[in-house]
Design an enzyme around this catalytic site. Structure first.
Site, PDB file in Angstrom:
ATOM      1  N   ASP A  44     -35.646  39.593 -42.741  1.00 12.78           N
ATOM      2  CA  ASP A  44     -34.607  38.803 -43.415  1.00 12.78           C
ATOM      3  C   ASP A  44     -35.249  37.957 -44.511  1.00 12.78           C
ATOM      4  O   ASP A  44     -36.229  37.257 -44.263  1.00 12.78           O
ATOM      5  CB  ASP A  44     -33.925  37.886 -42.384  1.00 12.78           C
ATOM      6  CG  ASP A  44     -33.010  36.856 -43.053  1.00 12.78           C
ATOM      7  OD1 ASP A  44     -32.867  35.757 -42.502  1.00 12.78           O
ATOM      8  OD2 ASP A  44     -32.480  37.156 -44.138  1.00 12.78           O
ATOM      9  N   ASP A  48     -30.218  34.278 -43.502  1.00 14.15           N
ATOM     10  CA  ASP A  48     -28.968  34.349 -42.717  1.00 14.15           C
ATOM     11  C   ASP A  48     -29.217  34.922 -41.322  1.00 14.15           C
ATOM     12  O   ASP A  48     -28.290  35.151 -40.556  1.00 14.15           O
ATOM     13  CB  ASP A  48     -27.908  35.175 -43.463  1.00 14.15           C
ATOM     14  CG  ASP A  48     -28.311  36.648 -43.619  1.00 14.15           C
ATOM     15  OD1 ASP A  48     -27.487  37.440 -44.144  1.00 14.15           O
ATOM     16  OD2 ASP A  48     -29.440  37.008 -43.213  1.00 14.15           O
ATOM     17  N   ASP A  52     -32.444  42.495 -44.371  1.00 12.61           N
ATOM     18  CA  ASP A  52     -31.771  42.924 -45.607  1.00 12.61           C
ATOM     19  C   ASP A  52     -32.682  43.848 -46.418  1.00 12.61           C
ATOM     20  O   ASP A  52     -33.859  44.026 -46.097  1.00 12.61           O
ATOM     21  CB  ASP A  52     -31.349  41.705 -46.427  1.00 12.61           C
ATOM     22  CG  ASP A  52     -32.460  40.657 -46.527  1.00 12.61           C
ATOM     23  OD1 ASP A  52     -32.208  39.484 -46.176  1.00 12.61           O
ATOM     24  OD2 ASP A  52     -33.587  41.036 -46.911  1.00 12.61           O
ATOM     25  N   ASP A 223     -24.328  61.191 -37.904  1.00 13.11           N
ATOM     26  CA  ASP A 223     -23.900  60.506 -36.691  1.00 13.11           C
ATOM     27  C   ASP A 223     -22.831  61.316 -35.936  1.00 13.11           C
ATOM     28  O   ASP A 223     -21.816  61.687 -36.515  1.00 13.11           O
ATOM     29  CB  ASP A 223     -23.297  59.157 -37.112  1.00 13.11           C
ATOM     30  CG  ASP A 223     -23.021  58.266 -35.940  1.00 13.11           C
ATOM     31  OD1 ASP A 223     -23.972  57.868 -35.285  1.00 13.11           O
ATOM     32  OD2 ASP A 223     -21.832  57.979 -35.699  1.00 13.11           O
ATOM     33  N   ASP A 358     -30.353  53.172 -30.257  1.00 18.62           N
ATOM     34  CA  ASP A 358     -29.445  53.319 -29.112  1.00 18.62           C
ATOM     35  C   ASP A 358     -30.196  53.347 -27.791  1.00 18.62           C
ATOM     36  O   ASP A 358     -29.563  53.511 -26.735  1.00 18.62           O
ATOM     37  CB  ASP A 358     -28.664  54.642 -29.211  1.00 18.62           C
ATOM     38  CG  ASP A 358     -27.666  54.649 -30.335  1.00 18.62           C
ATOM     39  OD1 ASP A 358     -27.350  55.749 -30.832  1.00 18.62           O
ATOM     40  OD2 ASP A 358     -27.218  53.560 -30.749  1.00 18.62           O
TER      41      ASP A 358
END
Ligand code: ISL
Length: 585
Positions: A44, A48, A52, A223, A358
Site C-alpha cells: 500500500d 488506505d 495498490d 475464473d 483461495d
C-alpha cells in the site's frame, strides 16, 4: 523461459547426456514460472491500508529479483469488492482503491521492461450487480440488456433449486421486486451470472478481451470458466441425480453446461488465437476425465488448467472446508499429482500450485510451520512446485514462508465465503464453533494477509490500518530479514527458480513417480532424451531412509535444502522435510 542456448546445455549441473536437439511444441507459457500477486495485500502506498498498483510499481525490482517470468494479478478492475474484486462493475477501468489506468500502464511497462509478462484475471461467469449491464437488465423486462443475465419470472412459480456458494441461504436464485423475477447467482448475491447463451454477451466479452490484449497484456486466468454455460431448460436436479451424476457436487453440475466447449472454441477462434498469450482455465468442478476437453491443442480452446483435486485432500466430505479428523495422507497427495501430471503427458498442458488467494498458506497446509521445521518444509514444497511437470504458479509470500493467519474471532474474518458459511450454519441451527476451529487452518483469509516486507510497523505493508490483520510473526518472517541470508527460504526459492529455468528436463521431461507406496517420501524422475533427474522429497518430520533406485545418479545433488546429504552406500538418510534433486551420470 529457457534460453535457447541452454536447450543443448541441458541442465544447470554438468550435462550428463545430450538432450534431444529439438523439443516439440515449445511455448513461453509452458516454460514460464508464474508469480501470483493478490494486489490488495501486496504493498500500500497511499495509506488506505489496501495494496495498490503503485505499490507493485515500487516493488518491480523485487519481483524481478525472484527470477520469475510472469505475474498473475488477481482482479484490479472497478468493483464494489463484495468478493474482493471478483465482482466487476467495469471491466475496463481500474478499481479506485488500486489506482488509475495511468498507473496500470506504468506497471505494465515496468513489467515488460524487466522481461516479465502480465497475466490478468478474467471474471466473466458473473459480473457485479453494480455493472451497468445488470442495472439496465434489472430495471425492466423489456430493457435491451434484460437477457444479459438469467431471470426467472415469479409468475412461473419457484425456480428449480440451484446452490449459491456464497449465499447465506445457500441458494442461487434471488427474488428481485423491481420486475417480480428471480436472478441467478452461483456465487454472492452481488455477483449475478452473465447469460453466455446470449451471443451479444459473448461478443461484448470477446471485444473487452481483445482491447486488453491490444493494451499489451500477456494472458488471462479465467475464473470458474467451466460454469459459463447453463442448461436453460432449467431442469429440476434431484438430490439423487446430483449424487449419481455429479458426486453430490454442484460445482461438477455447473461445469457440465451444454455449450461450454462451443463457447471456449469460439473464444479461441475470435480472440485467443490472434495473440501469443496464456489462456489458463480455473477448473472448478472439472474432473480428470474432462481435463483434456479444455486444453487438448487440437480442440483449440484453452492452453492450461488449474485442477482442484489437490486442494480437497484431507477435507471432510461435509464441505465448509472442514478438515477430516484423520488428516491427509501423502499417498493420496502423490496419487492426485501423479494423475494430473500423467493426463497431460502427451497432449495439452497442466499447471501446478499449492497456494493461492483461495487456499491456506502452503507451509501451514502441506508443510510444517512450527519453528523447528518451517524453513526446511517451505524449501521442500518449493522444490516440489518447481520440479514437477506443468507450469508452476507460485503464490506471493510463499517465497518467504508466510504462514496461516489463524484468526480467532468471526469479527476478524472479511471473506464472503467464510461469512456466508457462518450464516448458513446458523440458519441450519448448527454450532459454528467446530467449523471455526478448522477455518483457522482452511479459510481463504489465511492466504490473504498482507505481505511481510520487514519488521517495521505493519510489516512495511502500509502506514495506515491494514484491511486484514497482519500476521503477528512478521517480526521474524519478512523479506528484508531473508534478503542477504544465503540459507533463507527466499534465496532457496531464487536458486530453485534458476535451476528450473536452466533445466529443460524439469519443464518438458517425462514424469515418473518412484516408490509410490512410501508414506513419507515423494520421489519421482524427470527424463528427457538420455538424461534424468531424480527428485526426492521427505514430506515428514521424521528422519527416513530412501533407497536410491539405481546408481544412475550423481550423489552430489543439484540442490539440497540442508547443508549436507547423508548416504550409506545407496541408502539416503533424509532429514525431516529434506529435499534433494540428483542428476544422472
Ligand atoms: O476454492 C474454492 C473451492 O473450494 C472456492 O473458494 C472458490 O470459490 C472457487 O474455487 C472459485 O474461485 C474463484 O471464483 C470465486 C472467487 O471468490 C474466487 O476467489 C475465485 O478464485 C467467485 O468469483
Amino acid at each position: 523461459m529457457l534460453p535457447i542456448s541452454l536447450l543443448a546445455g541441458f541442465t544447470a549441473c554438468k550435462p550428463s547426456k545430450k538432450a534431444p536437439e529439438e523439443i516439440p511444441n515449445r511455448k513461453w507459457w509452458k516454460e514460464a514460472i508464474v508469480y501470483q500477486i493478490y494486489p490488495r495485500s501486496f504493498k500500500d502506498t497511499d495509506g488506505d491500508g489496501i495494496g495498490d498498483l503503485r505499490g507493485i510499481i515500487e516493488k518491480l525490482d523485487y519481483i524481478k529479483s525472484l527470477g520469475v517470468d510472469a505475474v498473475w494479478l488477481n482482479p484490479i478492475y472497478a468493483s464494489p469488492n463484495a468478493d474482493n474484486g471478483y465482482d466487476i462493475s467495469d471491466y475496463e477501468n481500474i478499481m479506485e482503491e488500486f489506482g488509475t489506468m495511468d498507473d496500470f500502464d506504468e506497471m505494465l511497462q515496468g513489467f515488460h521492461d524487466r522481461g516479465i509478462k502480465l497475466v490478468m484475471d478474467l471474471v466473466v461467469n458473473h459480473s457485479s450487480d453494480e455493472h451497468e449491464w445488470f442495472k439496465q437488465s434489472r430495471s425492466s423486462r423489456k430493457n435491451p440488456y434484460r437477457h444479459f443475465y438469467h431471470w426467472w419470472p415469479a409468475e412461473d412459480g419457484p425456480p428449480p433449486f440451484r446452490a449459491g456458494f456464497f449465499d447465506p441461504n445457500g441458494e442461487a436464485w434471488l427474488y428481485d421486486s423491481t420486475t417480480q423475477a428471480y436472478y441467478l447467482h452461483y456465487f454472492g448475491r452481488k455477483q449475478p451470472d452473465l447469460n453466455w447463451e446470449n451471443p451479444l454477451v459473448r461478443q461484448e466479452i470477446y471485444d473487452m478481451m481483445t482491447r486488453w490484449f491490444e493494451k499489451g497484456i500477456d494472458g488471462f486466468r479465467m475464473d470458474v470458466i467451466p460454469f459459463i454455460s447453463k442448461d436453460t431448460t432449467w431442469p429440476m436436479i434431484t438430490a439423487k441425480e446430483l449424487e449419481e451424476k455429479h458426486n453430490g457436487d454442484w460445482a461438477r453440475y455447473y461445469a457440465s453446461g451444454p455449450n461450454l466447449h462451443t463457447y471456449l472454441h469460439e473464444m479461441n477462434q475470435k480472440v485467443l488465437s490472434q495473440y501469443d498469450v496464456m489462456a489458463l482455465g480455473e477448473g472448478a468442478g472439472v474432473t480428470l476425465d474432462k481435463a483434456l476437453d479444455f486444453v487438448d491443442e487440437e480442440r483449440e480452446e484453452l492452453h492450461l488448467f488449474f485442477h482442484f483435486d489437490g486442494q480437497s485432500i484431507g477435507y471432510s466430505p461435509e464441505g465448509y472446508r472442514r478438515l477430516d479428523p484423520q488428516g491427509w495422507k501423502l499417498s493420496d497427495f502423490k496419487k492426485v499429482y501423479t494423475r494430473w501430471s500423467d493426463v497431460f503427458a502427451d497432449k495439452g498442458w497442466g499447471s501446478i500450485y499449492l497456494g493461492n488467494h483461495d487456499q491456506p498458506r502452503m507451509v501451514s497446509r502441506w508443510g510444517n510451520d512450527s519453528p523447528e521445521f518451517w524453513a526446511a518444509s517451505s524449501k521442500m514444497l518449493t522444490t516440489f512446485l518447481l520440479s514437477m511437470r506443468g507450469t508452476p504458479f507460485f503464490y506471493f509470500g510463499d517465497e518467504i514462508g508466510m504462514t496461516n493467519l489463524r484468526l480467532d474471532h468471526m469479527k476478524d474474518y472479511k471473506d464472503i465465503e467464510t461469512l456466508s458459511w457462518y450464516e448458513q450454519l446458523l440458519a441450519k441451527g448448527k454450532d459454528p464453533a467446530p467449523y471455526m476451529e478448522d477455518w483457522k487452518i482452511t479459510a481463504r483469509e489465511n492466504g490473504r494477509s498482507p505481505f511481510q516486507w520487514n519488521s517495521s510497523q505493519n510489516a512495511g505493508f502500509t502506514r495506515g490500518v491494514p484491511w486484514l490483520k497482519i500476521n503477528d510473526n512478521y517480526k521474524y518472517i519478512n523479506a528484508e530479514s531473508q534478503e542477504d541470508d544465503p540459507q533463507s527460504i527466499l534465496n532457496y526459492f531464487r536458486k530453485m527458480v534458476q535451476i528450473r529455468k536452466t533445466s529443460p528436463i524439469l519443464v518438458y521431461g517425462n514424469y515418473q513417480m518412484v516408490q509410490p507406496d512410501h508414506e513419507q517420501v515423494y520421489a519421482y524422475t524427470r527424463k528427457l532424451g538420455d538424461a534424468q533427474m531424480l527428485v526426492v522429497l521427505n514430506f515428514s518430520k521424521d528422519t527416513v531412509n530412501f533407497n536410491m533406485p539405481t546408481n544412475t545418479f550423481q550423489l552430489n545433488p543439484v540442490i539440497n535444502n540442508y547443508k549436507k546429504i547423508n548416504f550409506t552406500g545407496s541408502t539416503l538418510h533424509l532429514k525431516p522435510y529434506q529435499a534433494a534433486i540428483f542428476a544422472s551420470n
